[in-house]
Design an enzyme around this catalytic site. Structure first.
Site, PDB file in Angstrom:
ATOM      1  N   HIS A 137       0.833  -1.209   0.000  1.00 55.98           N
ATOM      2  CA  HIS A 137       0.000   0.000   0.000  1.00 55.98           C
ATOM      3  C   HIS A 137       0.873   1.267   0.000  1.00 55.98           C
ATOM      4  O   HIS A 137       0.660   2.184  -0.785  1.00 55.98           O
ATOM      5  CB  HIS A 137      -0.906  -0.039   1.224  1.00 55.98           C
ATOM      6  CG  HIS A 137      -1.888   1.088   1.310  1.00 55.98           C
ATOM      7  ND1 HIS A 137      -3.232   0.915   1.084  1.00 55.98           N
ATOM      8  CD2 HIS A 137      -1.718   2.398   1.587  1.00 55.98           C
ATOM      9  CE1 HIS A 137      -3.842   2.082   1.209  1.00 55.98           C
ATOM     10  NE2 HIS A 137      -2.945   2.996   1.531  1.00 55.98           N
ATOM     11  N   GLU A 173       1.548   3.723  -3.398  1.00 56.01           N
ATOM     12  CA  GLU A 173       1.223   5.148  -3.298  1.00 56.01           C
ATOM     13  C   GLU A 173       2.430   6.023  -3.649  1.00 56.01           C
ATOM     14  O   GLU A 173       2.315   6.987  -4.406  1.00 56.01           O
ATOM     15  CB  GLU A 173       0.738   5.449  -1.877  1.00 56.01           C
ATOM     16  CG  GLU A 173       0.292   6.869  -1.642  1.00 56.01           C
ATOM     17  CD  GLU A 173      -0.875   7.278  -2.532  1.00 56.01           C
ATOM     18  OE1 GLU A 173      -1.704   6.403  -2.874  1.00 56.01           O
ATOM     19  OE2 GLU A 173      -0.940   8.463  -2.897  1.00 56.01           O
ATOM     20  N   LYS A 193       3.189   5.923  -7.409  1.00 58.85           N
ATOM     21  CA  LYS A 193       2.262   6.740  -8.205  1.00 58.85           C
ATOM     22  C   LYS A 193       2.640   8.214  -8.131  1.00 58.85           C
ATOM     23  O   LYS A 193       2.659   8.911  -9.145  1.00 58.85           O
ATOM     24  CB  LYS A 193       0.814   6.536  -7.707  1.00 58.85           C
ATOM     25  CG  LYS A 193       0.214   5.208  -8.138  1.00 58.85           C
ATOM     26  CD  LYS A 193      -1.268   5.122  -7.797  1.00 58.85           C
ATOM     27  CE  LYS A 193      -1.512   5.095  -6.302  1.00 58.85           C
ATOM     28  NZ  LYS A 193      -2.934   5.102  -5.946  1.00 58.85           N
ATOM     29  N   ASN A 194       2.969   8.671  -6.936  1.00 62.64           N
ATOM     30  CA  ASN A 194       3.354  10.073  -6.775  1.00 62.64           C
ATOM     31  C   ASN A 194       4.642  10.386  -7.525  1.00 62.64           C
ATOM     32  O   ASN A 194       4.741  11.410  -8.193  1.00 62.64           O
ATOM     33  CB  ASN A 194       3.523  10.403  -5.289  1.00 62.64           C
ATOM     34  CG  ASN A 194       2.197  10.651  -4.592  1.00 62.64           C
ATOM     35  OD1 ASN A 194       1.560  11.672  -4.800  1.00 62.64           O
ATOM     36  ND2 ASN A 194       1.757   9.693  -3.805  1.00 62.64           N
TER      37      ASN A 194
HETATM   38  C1  W6P Z   1       7.010  14.499  -5.829  1.00 65.64           C
HETATM   39  C2  W6P Z   1       5.901  14.730  -4.843  1.00 65.64           C
HETATM   40  C3  W6P Z   1       5.905  13.429  -4.104  1.00 65.64           C
HETATM   41  C4  W6P Z   1       5.117  12.990  -3.055  1.00 65.64           C
HETATM   42  C5  W6P Z   1       5.336  11.712  -2.544  1.00 65.64           C
HETATM   43  C6  W6P Z   1       6.310  10.889  -3.084  1.00 65.64           C
HETATM   44  C7  W6P Z   1       7.092  11.331  -4.133  1.00 65.64           C
HETATM   45  C8  W6P Z   1       6.885  12.596  -4.643  1.00 65.64           C
HETATM   46  N1  W6P Z   1       7.542  13.244  -5.683  1.00 65.64           N
HETATM   47  O1  W6P Z   1       7.388  15.310  -6.667  1.00 65.64           O
END
Ligand code: W6P
Length: 393
Positions: free
Chosen positions: A231, A235, A238-239
Protein backbone atom coordinates in the site's frame (compact mmCIF):
# COMPACT_ATOMS: atom_id res chain seq x y z
CA UNK A 1 -28.71 5.09 27.75
CA UNK A 2 -27.42 1.55 27.72
CA UNK A 3 -25.07 2.04 24.80
CA UNK A 4 -23.72 5.17 26.50
CA UNK A 5 -22.99 3.20 29.66
CA UNK A 6 -21.26 0.47 27.70
CA UNK A 7 -19.16 3.05 25.86
CA UNK A 8 -18.20 4.67 29.17
CA UNK A 9 -17.26 1.28 30.53
CA UNK A 10 -15.12 0.05 27.65
CA UNK A 11 -13.47 3.40 26.97
CA UNK A 12 -11.99 3.33 30.49
CA UNK A 13 -9.60 0.63 29.33
CA UNK A 14 -6.55 1.37 27.27
CA UNK A 15 -6.18 -0.73 24.12
CA UNK A 16 -3.54 -3.46 24.45
CA UNK A 17 -1.00 -3.07 21.67
CA UNK A 18 0.40 -6.29 20.23
CA UNK A 19 3.78 -6.72 18.60
CA UNK A 20 4.20 -8.52 15.31
CA UNK A 21 5.98 -11.19 17.31
CA UNK A 22 2.91 -11.59 19.52
CA UNK A 23 0.66 -11.82 16.46
CA UNK A 24 2.95 -14.59 15.16
CA UNK A 25 3.09 -16.48 18.48
CA UNK A 26 -0.66 -16.18 18.77
CA UNK A 27 -1.08 -17.48 15.24
CA UNK A 28 1.26 -20.43 15.79
CA UNK A 29 -0.45 -21.59 18.97
CA UNK A 30 -3.70 -21.04 17.05
CA UNK A 31 -6.19 -21.31 19.86
CA UNK A 32 -9.48 -19.93 18.60
CA UNK A 33 -10.95 -19.88 22.07
CA UNK A 34 -8.10 -17.74 23.43
CA UNK A 35 -8.38 -15.39 20.47
CA UNK A 36 -12.13 -15.08 21.01
CA UNK A 37 -11.74 -14.29 24.72
CA UNK A 38 -9.15 -11.63 23.90
CA UNK A 39 -11.10 -10.01 21.07
CA UNK A 40 -14.51 -9.87 22.73
CA UNK A 41 -12.94 -7.44 25.18
CA UNK A 42 -10.24 -5.81 23.01
CA UNK A 43 -12.46 -4.94 20.05
CA UNK A 44 -15.06 -3.10 22.18
CA UNK A 45 -12.19 -1.32 23.97
CA UNK A 46 -10.69 -0.10 20.70
CA UNK A 47 -14.08 0.82 19.28
CA UNK A 48 -15.15 2.65 22.43
CA UNK A 49 -11.88 4.59 22.67
CA UNK A 50 -12.32 6.06 19.19
CA UNK A 51 -16.12 6.46 19.44
CA UNK A 52 -15.63 8.68 22.49
CA UNK A 53 -13.40 10.83 20.36
CA UNK A 54 -15.92 11.12 17.53
CA UNK A 55 -18.15 12.98 19.98
CA UNK A 56 -15.44 15.56 20.66
CA UNK A 57 -15.26 16.62 17.01
CA UNK A 58 -16.23 20.20 16.19
CA UNK A 59 -20.02 20.41 16.20
CA UNK A 60 -20.13 21.60 12.61
CA UNK A 61 -18.50 18.39 11.48
CA UNK A 62 -20.53 16.17 13.80
CA UNK A 63 -23.71 17.46 12.19
CA UNK A 64 -22.66 16.42 8.69
CA UNK A 65 -24.78 13.52 7.37
CA UNK A 66 -21.81 11.35 6.41
CA UNK A 67 -20.25 11.69 9.86
CA UNK A 68 -23.58 10.60 11.33
CA UNK A 69 -23.54 7.53 9.07
CA UNK A 70 -20.02 6.67 10.22
CA UNK A 71 -20.99 7.07 13.86
CA UNK A 72 -24.06 4.86 13.44
CA UNK A 73 -21.97 2.13 11.84
CA UNK A 74 -19.64 2.19 14.84
CA UNK A 75 -22.57 2.00 17.24
CA UNK A 76 -24.01 -1.00 15.36
CA UNK A 77 -20.68 -2.82 15.26
CA UNK A 78 -20.00 -2.08 18.93
CA UNK A 79 -23.40 -3.50 19.87
CA UNK A 80 -22.88 -6.60 17.75
CA UNK A 81 -19.61 -7.41 19.49
CA UNK A 82 -20.72 -6.80 23.06
CA UNK A 83 -23.45 -9.38 22.39
CA UNK A 84 -20.64 -11.87 22.99
CA UNK A 85 -19.75 -10.30 26.35
CA UNK A 86 -20.97 -13.10 28.56
CA UNK A 87 -22.07 -15.94 26.33
CA UNK A 88 -20.86 -19.45 26.96
CA UNK A 89 -18.00 -20.42 24.69
CA UNK A 90 -19.09 -23.22 22.41
CA UNK A 91 -18.14 -24.18 18.85
CA UNK A 92 -21.32 -22.48 17.79
CA UNK A 93 -20.33 -19.26 19.59
CA UNK A 94 -16.96 -19.28 17.89
CA UNK A 95 -18.59 -19.69 14.47
CA UNK A 96 -21.07 -16.91 15.17
CA UNK A 97 -18.23 -14.66 16.30
CA UNK A 98 -16.31 -15.19 13.06
CA UNK A 99 -19.42 -14.42 11.06
CA UNK A 100 -20.01 -11.26 13.10
CA UNK A 101 -16.44 -10.09 12.45
CA UNK A 102 -16.78 -10.62 8.70
CA UNK A 103 -20.03 -8.67 8.70
CA UNK A 104 -18.43 -5.82 10.64
CA UNK A 105 -15.40 -5.74 8.32
CA UNK A 106 -17.70 -5.49 5.31
CA UNK A 107 -19.81 -2.79 6.92
CA UNK A 108 -16.72 -0.63 7.46
CA UNK A 109 -15.15 -1.13 4.01
CA UNK A 110 -15.97 2.37 2.74
CA UNK A 111 -15.50 4.31 5.97
CA UNK A 112 -12.54 6.28 4.60
CA UNK A 113 -14.58 7.56 1.65
CA UNK A 114 -17.62 8.24 3.83
CA UNK A 115 -15.52 10.25 6.27
CA UNK A 116 -13.93 12.16 3.36
CA UNK A 117 -17.46 12.89 2.15
CA UNK A 118 -18.20 14.32 5.59
CA UNK A 119 -15.20 16.65 5.28
CA UNK A 120 -16.48 17.77 1.86
CA UNK A 121 -19.93 18.40 3.30
CA UNK A 122 -18.31 20.57 5.97
CA UNK A 123 -16.17 22.51 3.48
CA UNK A 124 -19.24 23.11 1.27
CA UNK A 125 -21.38 24.39 4.12
CA UNK A 126 -18.99 26.23 6.47
CA UNK A 127 -15.82 28.27 6.55
CA UNK A 128 -13.31 26.03 8.27
CA UNK A 129 -11.00 27.90 10.64
CA UNK A 130 -7.46 26.84 11.54
CA UNK A 131 -8.60 25.50 14.90
CA UNK A 132 -11.21 23.22 13.35
CA UNK A 133 -8.75 22.11 10.70
CA UNK A 134 -6.22 21.22 13.37
CA UNK A 135 -8.77 19.17 15.31
CA UNK A 136 -9.79 17.33 12.14
CA UNK A 137 -6.18 16.47 11.31
CA UNK A 138 -5.59 15.21 14.85
CA UNK A 139 -8.81 13.21 14.84
CA UNK A 140 -8.44 11.61 11.41
CA UNK A 141 -4.90 10.41 12.14
CA UNK A 142 -6.19 8.74 15.27
CA UNK A 143 -9.43 7.52 13.71
CA UNK A 144 -7.73 5.91 10.70
CA UNK A 145 -5.00 4.43 12.89
CA UNK A 146 -7.67 2.90 15.10
CA UNK A 147 -9.37 1.53 12.00
CA UNK A 148 -6.14 -0.01 10.68
CA UNK A 149 -5.60 -1.71 14.04
CA UNK A 150 -9.16 -3.05 14.33
CA UNK A 151 -9.01 -4.45 10.81
CA UNK A 152 -5.70 -6.08 11.62
CA UNK A 153 -7.26 -7.88 14.61
CA UNK A 154 -10.31 -8.93 12.60
CA UNK A 155 -8.17 -10.12 9.67
CA UNK A 156 -5.93 -12.19 11.92
CA UNK A 157 -8.83 -13.90 13.65
CA UNK A 158 -10.85 -14.61 10.51
CA UNK A 159 -7.84 -15.77 8.49
CA UNK A 160 -6.57 -18.05 11.24
CA UNK A 161 -9.90 -19.52 12.27
CA UNK A 162 -12.59 -18.55 9.80
CA UNK A 163 -11.80 -20.50 6.67
CA UNK A 164 -10.15 -23.63 5.41
CA UNK A 165 -6.67 -24.15 6.79
CA UNK A 166 -4.03 -23.84 4.10
CA UNK A 167 -0.95 -25.79 5.13
CA UNK A 168 1.06 -24.73 2.07
CA UNK A 169 0.86 -21.06 2.91
CA UNK A 170 3.78 -19.61 4.87
CA UNK A 171 1.64 -16.63 5.98
CA UNK A 172 0.37 -16.39 9.53
CA UNK A 173 -2.88 -14.58 9.02
CA UNK A 174 -1.90 -11.55 6.99
CA UNK A 175 1.72 -11.61 8.25
CA UNK A 176 4.49 -12.99 6.08
CA UNK A 177 7.37 -14.20 8.30
CA UNK A 178 9.66 -14.09 5.24
CA UNK A 179 8.42 -11.00 3.45
CA UNK A 180 10.86 -10.23 0.66
CA UNK A 181 10.97 -6.43 0.55
CA UNK A 182 12.35 -6.16 -2.99
CA UNK A 183 9.60 -8.42 -4.35
CA UNK A 184 6.99 -6.11 -2.88
CA UNK A 185 8.86 -3.09 -4.33
CA UNK A 186 8.79 -4.65 -7.81
CA UNK A 187 5.16 -5.68 -7.50
CA UNK A 188 4.08 -2.19 -6.44
CA UNK A 189 6.20 -0.66 -9.22
CA UNK A 190 4.68 -2.87 -11.93
CA UNK A 191 1.14 -2.03 -10.90
CA UNK A 192 1.82 1.71 -10.63
CA UNK A 193 3.60 1.61 -14.00
CA UNK A 194 0.55 -0.02 -15.56
CA UNK A 195 -1.55 2.98 -14.49
CA UNK A 196 1.17 5.41 -15.55
CA UNK A 197 1.42 3.84 -19.02
CA UNK A 198 -2.34 4.04 -19.42
CA UNK A 199 -2.46 7.68 -18.48
CA UNK A 200 0.77 9.04 -20.00
CA UNK A 201 1.61 6.35 -22.62
CA UNK A 202 5.04 6.09 -21.01
CA UNK A 203 6.62 5.55 -17.60
CA UNK A 204 9.99 5.87 -15.88
CA UNK A 205 12.10 2.74 -15.38
CA UNK A 206 12.96 1.30 -12.00
CA UNK A 207 16.46 0.77 -10.65
CA UNK A 208 16.62 -1.30 -7.45
CA UNK A 209 19.65 -1.43 -5.22
CA UNK A 210 20.09 -3.23 -1.95
CA UNK A 211 22.47 -2.54 0.83
CA UNK A 212 22.90 -5.02 3.62
CA UNK A 213 25.08 -3.69 6.40
CA UNK A 214 24.70 -6.77 8.59
CA UNK A 215 25.16 -9.77 6.29
CA UNK A 216 25.90 -10.91 2.77
CA UNK A 217 23.47 -9.92 0.06
CA UNK A 218 20.92 -12.62 0.44
CA UNK A 219 17.83 -10.56 -0.12
CA UNK A 220 16.24 -8.46 2.55
CA UNK A 221 13.48 -10.20 4.47
CA UNK A 222 11.20 -8.86 7.13
CA UNK A 223 8.39 -10.24 9.28
CA UNK A 224 5.63 -7.91 8.18
CA UNK A 225 2.20 -7.41 6.66
CA UNK A 226 2.98 -7.39 2.92
CA UNK A 227 -0.30 -5.67 2.04
CA UNK A 228 0.63 -2.70 4.26
CA UNK A 229 4.07 -2.39 2.66
CA UNK A 230 2.53 -2.73 -0.78
CA UNK A 231 0.00 0.00 0.00
CA UNK A 232 2.74 2.46 0.99
CA UNK A 233 5.04 1.68 -1.93
CA UNK A 234 2.25 1.71 -4.52
CA UNK A 235 1.22 5.15 -3.30
CA UNK A 236 4.78 6.48 -3.38
CA UNK A 237 5.38 5.04 -6.86
CA UNK A 238 2.26 6.74 -8.20
CA UNK A 239 3.35 10.07 -6.77
CA UNK A 240 6.90 9.74 -8.08
CA UNK A 241 5.76 8.62 -11.53
CA UNK A 242 3.36 11.49 -11.83
CA UNK A 243 6.04 13.95 -10.75
CA UNK A 244 8.50 12.60 -13.33
CA UNK A 245 5.96 12.53 -16.17
CA UNK A 246 4.66 16.01 -15.45
CA UNK A 247 8.14 17.45 -14.93
CA UNK A 248 9.76 15.95 -18.02
CA UNK A 249 6.71 16.26 -20.25
CA UNK A 250 4.90 13.44 -21.99
CA UNK A 251 6.89 13.96 -25.23
CA UNK A 252 10.31 13.36 -23.68
CA UNK A 253 12.48 10.64 -25.27
CA UNK A 254 13.49 9.25 -21.94
CA UNK A 255 12.70 9.73 -18.31
CA UNK A 256 15.03 9.63 -15.33
CA UNK A 257 14.42 6.27 -13.62
CA UNK A 258 13.03 5.88 -10.15
CA UNK A 259 15.73 4.61 -7.86
CA UNK A 260 14.77 2.44 -4.93
CA UNK A 261 17.37 1.45 -2.37
CA UNK A 262 16.48 -1.17 0.22
CA UNK A 263 18.75 -1.06 3.24
CA UNK A 264 19.00 -3.60 6.02
CA UNK A 265 20.14 -2.04 9.27
CA UNK A 266 20.26 -3.50 12.76
CA UNK A 267 17.21 -1.62 13.97
CA UNK A 268 15.52 -0.46 10.81
CA UNK A 269 14.89 -1.58 7.31
CA UNK A 270 14.71 1.47 5.06
CA UNK A 271 13.17 1.70 1.63
CA UNK A 272 14.29 4.90 -0.08
CA UNK A 273 12.58 5.93 -3.29
CA UNK A 274 14.22 8.76 -5.22
CA UNK A 275 12.63 10.51 -8.16
CA UNK A 276 13.86 13.33 -10.35
CA UNK A 277 10.42 14.77 -10.80
CA UNK A 278 11.32 18.36 -10.06
CA UNK A 279 10.58 18.22 -6.34
CA UNK A 280 8.20 20.38 -4.38
CA UNK A 281 8.85 23.63 -2.52
CA UNK A 282 9.19 23.44 1.26
CA UNK A 283 6.14 25.63 1.68
CA UNK A 284 3.97 22.89 0.15
CA UNK A 285 5.50 19.96 1.94
CA UNK A 286 3.17 19.92 4.96
CA UNK A 287 0.05 20.07 2.83
CA UNK A 288 0.84 16.65 1.40
CA UNK A 289 -0.12 15.04 4.70
CA UNK A 290 -3.13 17.25 5.48
CA UNK A 291 -6.54 15.68 5.06
CA UNK A 292 -8.27 19.02 4.59
CA UNK A 293 -6.15 19.96 1.59
CA UNK A 294 -6.30 16.49 0.14
CA UNK A 295 -10.08 16.27 0.15
CA UNK A 296 -11.37 16.85 -3.35
CA UNK A 297 -14.57 15.49 -4.88
CA UNK A 298 -14.02 12.02 -6.33
CA UNK A 299 -14.02 11.98 -10.13
CA UNK A 300 -17.28 10.43 -11.27
CA UNK A 301 -17.29 6.77 -12.24
CA UNK A 302 -17.88 7.68 -15.89
CA UNK A 303 -14.55 9.55 -15.78
CA UNK A 304 -12.80 6.35 -14.77
CA UNK A 305 -10.56 6.32 -17.84
CA UNK A 306 -9.29 9.82 -17.09
CA UNK A 307 -8.59 9.54 -13.37
CA UNK A 308 -5.19 11.01 -12.66
CA UNK A 309 -2.41 8.73 -11.54
CA UNK A 310 -2.15 10.21 -8.08
CA UNK A 311 -4.57 12.78 -6.84
CA UNK A 312 -2.87 13.58 -3.57
CA UNK A 313 -5.92 12.04 -1.99
CA UNK A 314 -5.56 10.44 1.42
CA UNK A 315 -2.87 8.20 -0.02
CA UNK A 316 0.09 9.85 1.66
CA UNK A 317 -1.34 10.47 5.14
CA UNK A 318 -2.77 6.95 5.21
CA UNK A 319 0.50 5.44 4.00
CA UNK A 320 2.32 7.23 6.78
CA UNK A 321 -0.15 5.76 9.27
CA UNK A 322 0.51 2.27 7.92
CA UNK A 323 4.23 2.88 8.45
CA UNK A 324 3.72 4.26 11.96
CA UNK A 325 1.26 1.52 12.93
CA UNK A 326 4.17 -0.84 13.68
CA UNK A 327 6.48 1.96 14.82
CA UNK A 328 7.98 2.70 11.45
CA UNK A 329 7.66 6.00 9.60
CA UNK A 330 7.28 7.58 6.19
CA UNK A 331 9.30 10.71 5.51
CA UNK A 332 9.58 12.96 2.46
CA UNK A 333 12.58 15.11 1.61
CA UNK A 334 12.43 17.26 -1.48
CA UNK A 335 14.75 19.61 -3.35
CA UNK A 336 12.66 21.93 -5.39
CA UNK A 337 13.89 22.03 -8.98
CA UNK A 338 15.35 18.55 -8.78
CA UNK A 339 13.41 15.74 -7.14
CA UNK A 340 12.05 14.03 -4.08
CA UNK A 341 13.21 11.24 -1.78
CA UNK A 342 10.62 9.25 0.13
CA UNK A 343 11.84 6.93 2.86
CA UNK A 344 9.78 4.18 4.45
CA UNK A 345 11.28 3.08 7.77
CA UNK A 346 10.29 -0.30 9.14
CA UNK A 347 11.32 -1.95 12.41
CA UNK A 348 13.72 -4.76 11.54
CA UNK A 349 12.89 -6.70 14.71
CA UNK A 350 9.39 -8.11 15.10
CA UNK A 351 9.44 -7.77 18.89
CA UNK A 352 10.02 -4.01 18.48
CA UNK A 353 7.24 -3.68 15.93
CA UNK A 354 4.44 -2.86 18.37
CA UNK A 355 1.09 -1.51 17.36
CA UNK A 356 0.87 2.26 17.87
CA UNK A 357 -2.65 2.94 19.09
CA UNK A 358 -4.56 6.10 19.98
CA UNK A 359 -5.92 6.13 23.51
CA UNK A 360 -8.81 8.20 24.72
CA UNK A 361 -7.93 10.10 27.90
CA UNK A 362 -7.73 13.56 29.48
CA UNK A 363 -4.86 14.57 27.21
CA UNK A 364 -6.58 13.56 24.01
CA UNK A 365 -9.88 15.19 24.95
CA UNK A 366 -8.04 18.35 25.98
CA UNK A 367 -6.63 18.59 22.48
CA UNK A 368 -10.05 19.31 21.01
CA UNK A 369 -10.68 22.16 23.44
CA UNK A 370 -7.27 23.82 23.41
CA UNK A 371 -6.85 26.73 21.05
CA UNK A 372 -3.89 26.99 18.69
CA UNK A 373 -0.86 28.73 20.17
CA UNK A 374 -0.39 32.30 19.04
CA UNK A 375 2.74 32.94 17.02
CA UNK A 376 5.87 33.79 19.02
CA UNK A 377 8.09 34.01 15.93
CA UNK A 378 7.72 36.89 13.50
CA UNK A 379 6.50 35.87 10.07
CA UNK A 380 6.11 38.63 7.52
CA UNK A 381 5.46 36.11 4.79
CA UNK A 382 2.54 34.82 6.81
CA UNK A 383 3.15 31.21 6.07
CA UNK A 384 0.83 29.98 8.79
CA UNK A 385 1.83 26.37 8.31
CA UNK A 386 5.56 26.93 8.70
CA UNK A 387 4.95 29.26 11.65
CA UNK A 388 2.73 26.76 13.37
CA UNK A 389 5.36 24.05 13.06
CA UNK A 390 7.81 26.27 14.92
CA UNK A 391 5.40 27.40 17.60
CA UNK A 392 4.26 23.88 18.34
CA UNK A 393 7.86 22.78 18.78
C1 W6P B 1 7.01 14.50 -5.83
C2 W6P B 1 5.90 14.73 -4.84
C3 W6P B 1 5.91 13.43 -4.10
C4 W6P B 1 5.12 12.99 -3.05
C5 W6P B 1 5.34 11.71 -2.54
C6 W6P B 1 6.31 10.89 -3.08
C7 W6P B 1 7.09 11.33 -4.13
C8 W6P B 1 6.88 12.60 -4.64
N1 W6P B 1 7.54 13.24 -5.68
O1 W6P B 1 7.39 15.31 -6.67
Amino acid sequence: SNIGKMLDFYSQFNPSPLSIKQFIDFGLSACERKSFIFLRKELPVRLANIMKEIHLLPENLLRMPSVGIVNNMYVTSFQEIIEFEKVEVSDNTLDKFCQALVKIRNRHTDIVQTMAQGILELKDSHDVDAQTENSIQYFLDRFYMSRISIRMLINQHTLLFGGVLNGHNRHIGCIDPHCDVISVVKDAYENARFLCDQYYMASPDLVVKQFNSTAVNSGIKIIYVPSHLYHMLFELFKNSMRAVMEHCGVDADNYPPLEVTVIQGKEDICVKMSDRGGGIPRSQMDYLFKYMYSTAPQPSKSDAHTVPLAGYGYGLPLSRLYARYFHGDLVLLSCEGFGTDAVVYLKALSNEANELLPIFNKTSSKFYRTSLPTADWSSQCGNSMATRQLTMG
